[in-house]
Design a protein around this motif. Structure first.
Motif, PDB file in Angstrom:
ATOM      1  N   LYS A  81      -0.520 -19.629  46.283  1.00 22.82           N
ATOM      2  CA  LYS A  81       0.800 -19.076  46.605  1.00 22.82           C
ATOM      3  C   LYS A  81       1.868 -19.707  45.737  1.00 22.82           C
ATOM      4  O   LYS A  81       2.902 -19.132  45.482  1.00 22.82           O
ATOM      5  N   GLY A  82       1.622 -20.900  45.301  1.00 19.99           N
ATOM      6  CA  GLY A  82       2.499 -21.631  44.391  1.00 19.99           C
ATOM      7  C   GLY A  82       1.636 -22.583  43.581  1.00 19.99           C
ATOM      8  O   GLY A  82       0.480 -22.843  43.924  1.00 19.99           O
ATOM      9  N   GLY A  83       2.198 -23.088  42.500  1.00 18.02           N
ATOM     10  CA  GLY A  83       1.446 -24.007  41.659  1.00 18.02           C
ATOM     11  C   GLY A  83       1.184 -25.311  42.391  1.00 18.02           C
ATOM     12  O   GLY A  83       2.070 -25.856  43.050  1.00 18.02           O
ATOM     13  N   LEU A  91      -4.656 -35.308  35.551  1.00 15.39           N
ATOM     14  CA  LEU A  91      -4.474 -34.287  36.578  1.00 15.39           C
ATOM     15  C   LEU A  91      -3.115 -34.519  37.212  1.00 15.39           C
ATOM     16  O   LEU A  91      -2.855 -35.587  37.765  1.00 15.39           O
ATOM     17  N   SER A  92      -2.229 -33.524  37.119  1.00 14.03           N
ATOM     18  CA  SER A  92      -0.926 -33.593  37.794  1.00 14.03           C
ATOM     19  C   SER A  92      -1.072 -32.924  39.141  1.00 14.03           C
ATOM     20  O   SER A  92      -1.442 -31.753  39.215  1.00 14.03           O
ATOM     21  N   ILE A  93      -0.764 -33.651  40.178  1.00 11.88           N
ATOM     22  CA  ILE A  93      -0.880 -33.132  41.540  1.00 11.88           C
ATOM     23  C   ILE A  93       0.526 -32.911  42.070  1.00 11.88           C
ATOM     24  O   ILE A  93       1.304 -33.866  42.200  1.00 11.88           O
ATOM     25  N   MET A  94       0.857 -31.669  42.353  1.00 14.80           N
ATOM     26  CA  MET A  94       2.211 -31.304  42.751  1.00 14.80           C
ATOM     27  C   MET A  94       2.346 -31.320  44.267  1.00 14.80           C
ATOM     28  O   MET A  94       2.216 -30.289  44.936  1.00 14.80           O
ATOM     29  N   ALA A  95       2.578 -32.491  44.792  1.00 15.81           N
ATOM     30  CA  ALA A  95       2.786 -32.690  46.222  1.00 15.81           C
ATOM     31  C   ALA A  95       3.548 -33.993  46.397  1.00 15.81           C
ATOM     32  O   ALA A  95       3.429 -34.899  45.572  1.00 15.81           O
ATOM     33  N   PRO A  96       4.345 -34.107  47.453  1.00 16.07           N
ATOM     34  CA  PRO A  96       5.065 -35.366  47.687  1.00 16.07           C
ATOM     35  C   PRO A  96       4.077 -36.508  47.916  1.00 16.07           C
ATOM     36  O   PRO A  96       3.002 -36.309  48.490  1.00 16.07           O
ATOM     37  N   PRO A  97       4.408 -37.699  47.475  1.00 15.94           N
ATOM     38  CA  PRO A  97       3.472 -38.825  47.598  1.00 15.94           C
ATOM     39  C   PRO A  97       3.062 -39.148  49.031  1.00 15.94           C
ATOM     40  O   PRO A  97       1.959 -39.640  49.257  1.00 15.94           O
TER      41      PRO A  97
END
Length: 179
Positions: A113-115, A128-134
């Motif tokens: 639904k989103g990146g 690896l870039s993980i797009m989520a708050p820490p």
């Protein structure tokens, strides 16, 4: 130093203006009446309404690889980093089997639904870039790097950095965050 002092003595100092300078006696000049300029120097009033020229906004070139399949990216990588990138790619597909993989910003980008993550390389590692708050990413061993509010990076320099259980957990957390 002595040369500066000698120069300073030779140059006269400017007088500072007084509050009430003396009035000067001079003949009044006649100023010519202003006439409109002719030729190229003439200024035009700006056009109004539909006739006004609109200056185009800044044009950004679209990357040729935007939305393209990511296979070419993996094929052009050096063998030592390609192995790590392929392992990361397999783990992302395992954690999010329905994710769409395409090129964005010159790197493989994964989205539902989103990146939620992307892969990239440097001269010394694959990442690896993980797009989520820490706070959503459980990382007691401190393997994730970065200080941003919305993203962390796993830098893979050797096969020992590929902790399958942790990577699957982080990718699933990123998918859940963006769902």
């Amino acid at each position: 130093m002595a040369a500066r002092k000698a120069m300073a003595k030779k140059t006269p100092r400017k007088k500072t203006p007084t509050k009430n300078p003396p009035a000067r006696k001079s003949a009044a000049r006649k100023t010519p009446a202003k006439t409109p300029a002719k030729g190229a120097a003439a200024k035009k009033a700006p056009a109004k309404g539909a006739a006004a020229k609109k200056t185009p906004g800044r044009q950004y070139l679209r990357r040729e690889d935007l939305g393209a399949p990511a296979d070419a990216f993996f094929a052009q990588q050096p063998p030592e980093r390609r192995e790590h990138l392929e392992a990361l790619r397999a783990l992302v597909k395992k954690a999010a089997p329905g994710a769409r993989e395409s090129m964005k910003w010159g790197m493989p980008y994964y989205e539902l639904k989103g990146g939620f993550c992307a892969l990239y390389t440097s001269t010394t590692y694959a990442a690896l870039s993980i797009m989520a708050p820490p706070e959503k990413l459980d990382d007691p061993e401190g393997k994730l790097e970065g200080t941003g509010k919305t993203m962390r990076h796993l830098k893979v320099r050797s096969a020992a950095d590929l902790d399958e259980a942790s990577i699957l957990r982080w990718v699933k957390a990123a998918v859940a965050h963006h769902s």
